[in-house]
Design a protein around this motif. Structure first.
Motif, PDB file in Angstrom:
ATOM      1  N   HIS A 193       0.668  -0.438  -0.054  1.00 55.89           N
ATOM      2  CA  HIS A 193       0.153   0.055  -0.034  1.00 55.89           C
ATOM      3  C   HIS A 193       0.664   1.401   0.453  1.00 55.89           C
ATOM      4  O   HIS A 193       0.433   2.318  -0.817  1.00 55.89           O
ATOM      5  CB  HIS A 193      -0.982  -0.217   1.459  1.00 55.89           C
ATOM      6  N   SER A 194       2.460   1.459   0.328  1.00 55.38           N
ATOM      7  CA  SER A 194       3.217   2.236   0.444  1.00 55.38           C
ATOM      8  C   SER A 194       3.141   2.804  -1.250  1.00 55.38           C
ATOM      9  O   SER A 194       3.256   3.646  -1.468  1.00 55.38           O
ATOM     10  CB  SER A 194       4.556   2.082   0.950  1.00 55.38           C
ATOM     11  N   LEU A 207       1.462   1.985  -3.826  1.00 60.83           N
ATOM     12  CA  LEU A 207       0.014   2.395  -4.842  1.00 60.83           C
ATOM     13  C   LEU A 207      -0.279   3.749  -4.969  1.00 60.83           C
ATOM     14  O   LEU A 207      -0.685   4.266  -2.928  1.00 60.83           O
ATOM     15  CB  LEU A 207      -1.163   1.337  -4.188  1.00 60.83           C
ATOM     16  N   ARG A 208      -0.737   4.211  -5.426  1.00 62.01           N
ATOM     17  CA  ARG A 208      -1.258   5.688  -5.391  1.00 62.01           C
ATOM     18  C   ARG A 208      -2.803   5.115  -5.005  1.00 62.01           C
ATOM     19  O   ARG A 208      -3.432   4.388  -5.508  1.00 62.01           O
ATOM     20  CB  ARG A 208      -1.543   6.509  -6.827  1.00 62.01           C
ATOM     21  N   PRO A 209      -3.647   6.404  -4.361  1.00 63.77           N
ATOM     22  CA  PRO A 209      -5.300   6.007  -3.571  1.00 63.77           C
ATOM     23  C   PRO A 209      -6.123   6.323  -4.663  1.00 63.77           C
ATOM     24  O   PRO A 209      -5.414   7.708  -6.291  1.00 63.77           O
ATOM     25  CB  PRO A 209      -5.349   7.071  -2.742  1.00 63.77           C
ATOM     26  N   THR A 262      -9.366   7.799  -7.063  1.00 68.74           N
ATOM     27  CA  THR A 262     -10.390   8.673  -7.372  1.00 68.74           C
ATOM     28  C   THR A 262     -11.348   8.311  -7.465  1.00 68.74           C
ATOM     29  O   THR A 262     -11.350   8.390  -9.087  1.00 68.74           O
ATOM     30  CB  THR A 262      -9.672   9.527  -6.398  1.00 68.74           C
ATOM     31  N   LEU A 289     -10.070   9.650 -10.935  1.00 67.94           N
ATOM     32  CA  LEU A 289      -9.160   8.626 -11.990  1.00 67.94           C
ATOM     33  C   LEU A 289     -10.074   7.546 -12.498  1.00 67.94           C
ATOM     34  O   LEU A 289     -10.110   7.597 -14.003  1.00 67.94           O
ATOM     35  CB  LEU A 289      -8.492   8.524 -11.251  1.00 67.94           C
TER      36      LEU A 289
END
Length: 204
Positions: free
Chosen positions: A131-132, A134-136, A138, A141
């Motif tokens: 998870h560090s 990967l981009r969140p 939204t 996107l």
């Protein structure tokens, strides 16, 4: 303990090169090999497991010295039984206490433990730390990806329409769809196929 284990291991490594170069007396080499061998066996079977269990019990449960001593003394025979069971993986059913069999059993157990820890680390670390990197995701996107997909679909439909239009323009007229007489000379047949002039096939 670390110094003793490291010194015995390095001594056996040096004895290997000394044996290859034949620089010392064979009896001295054999004696040094036995000393190092039994030192590592004593460390691996008795000293290191006892100290590890005793230190773990004292640091985790903060119990008394006597209780930690009793728990370590009772856990070491269980460790020996586990080592004996690991020897059955390589068909070592003999209960002989020779140096070779003891080291073979310990080697099998060590390789098994290291392989288990390596597999666990190879799976657990990416699972916890992925998870560090990967981009969140939204809603913006997602909307952009949907717009790109719709644009791609429109482009595919337009290309298909152009392809159908070109095929219709270059399709030969059906009224000239006649077979060329194979009895005609080669040049006449080639002209009939190339220029779509079937009246050449009607000339005798």
């Amino acid at each position: 303990l670390f110094a003793a284990t490291f010194a015995a291991s390095c001594s056996m490594f040096e004895l290997l090169f000394i044996t290859l170069t034949d620089t010392l007396d064979p009896q001295l080499r054999r004696f040094a090999w036995k000393v190092d061998h039994w030192t590592l066996i004593a460390l691996a079977y008795t000293v290191l497991p006892f100290c590890f269990i005793w230190t773990s019990v004292r640091s985790v449960w903060c119990c008394s010295f006597r209780l930690a001593l009793v728990m370590a003394s009772s856990a070491v025979p269980m460790f020996w039984y586990l080592v004996m069971l690991s020897g059955r993986l390589i068909r070592l059913d003999s209960l002989e206490l020779s140096a070779d069999l003891l080291m073979a059993r310990m080697g099998v157990l060590g390789v098994t433990v290291v392989a288990t820890l390596s597999g666990f680390g190879a799976v657990n670390f990416p699972f916890r730390s992925m998870h560090s990197f990967l981009r969140p995701v939204t809603q913006q996107l997602v909307a952009e990806v949907e717009q790109r997909l719709l644009g791609t679909m429109r482009l595919i439909v337009a290309k298909k329409r152009e392809a159908v239009k070109v095929q219709q323009e270059w399709r030969p007229d059906t009224r000239w769809a006649r077979e060329v007489d194979p009895r005609l000379p080669l040049m006449r047949r080639m002209k009939a196929h190339l220029f779509q002039m079937p009246w050449l096939a009607l000339e005798a």
